[in-house]
Design a protein around this motif. Sequence first.
Motif: not given
Length: 390
Positions: A112-113, A121-123, A134-135, A146-147
Amino acid sequence: MFTVCKPVRKLAKSAAILATAAFLAACEPGGLGGGPSINTSKPVPVALLVPAGSGNSGDAELARSLENAARLAMADLQNVKIDLRVYDTRGSSNTAATVAQQAVADGAKIIIGPVYAQAANSAGLSVLNNKVNVLSLSNNTSIAGGNVFVLGPTFQNTANRLVNFAGSQGKTSMVIVHSNDAAGQLGQSAIATALASSRVANAGTVGYDRSQQGVINSVPTIKATVDAAGADSVFLTATTAGALPLYSQLLPEAGVSPATTQFLGLTRWDIPAQTLELPGVQGGWFALPDPAKAQAYRQRYNSTYGEAPHPISGLAYDGIAAIAALVSQGKSDALTASALTQNAGFQGVGGIFRLRSDGTNERGLAVATIQNKQVVVIDSAPQSFSGAGF
């Protein structure tokens, strides 16, 4: 009982388990899709990436509020075990990527984050090969896909809600007025997209430079566009901190009266409260989260932590709640992309929401107006995605 496992970083204030717990449940089972397999009989590792450590006091306050909100969600839910681990991004994209990878190495099955779009985007990119979703707490749809999912409320949500409501109220022709900066262009695009699939015609677009003179110069053009098309409504991207106060004065003076031309706003017109005093905003329409649910969240947060929540803290609550609702079904694919995007969605602190397969979201919003300097809801937020407003 909902169990909180030992966190990586100590929480400054512990959350109390509230008697009036809010139950958020997924309404449909998820299917197979991109994401990890989990063991729902054991605590599910969840990472929360917050902007603490940037040296900005505002980031520190936001980080604290996000973590508090996440733990409030954990206290409000039952029958799910989550191991919440909190990581500081320092407000940096590079650090966000590094700690996202660290979180996955530590066992995180979902993230989350972060809040800021570039960091999110980087995460997401850094853990893409790990098939971890990734939320993001951002509302910037350019990073979605994507994810990476965005939980933040989007211009498209608001535009769709207000344009459809306008059509239901007999409005037939709308002029878009937008600032020429990036936010204004995104807003214009969202409104145009909403109009294209509605019964309301796009009567033209007027852009303006974000300056007092830019606003003044645009008023005759707006008036001429409204008159030429016989438009019965004007949709403004202007904010209360930007051009809205000036437009609310100048447009009626130029003959574009809210008495005969419906004004709509892409942003909240009730914040700050002094905006409600402006004569030109009386009768205008804008959208907002379910007021009763949003107020209940603010009250629960305040009673637990002794302070008001940050305005976007509820997104962290929503993220935890959605994860827990899916995990509670006991399925190993609970955190896959297809499970996260199940059509019925979830109940959040501001009403219903659901994640879309393109990484964006839909949120159930209420439509409000301003009457006698007071906010009045004129169309309630839908309670399900088969209800009014969708």
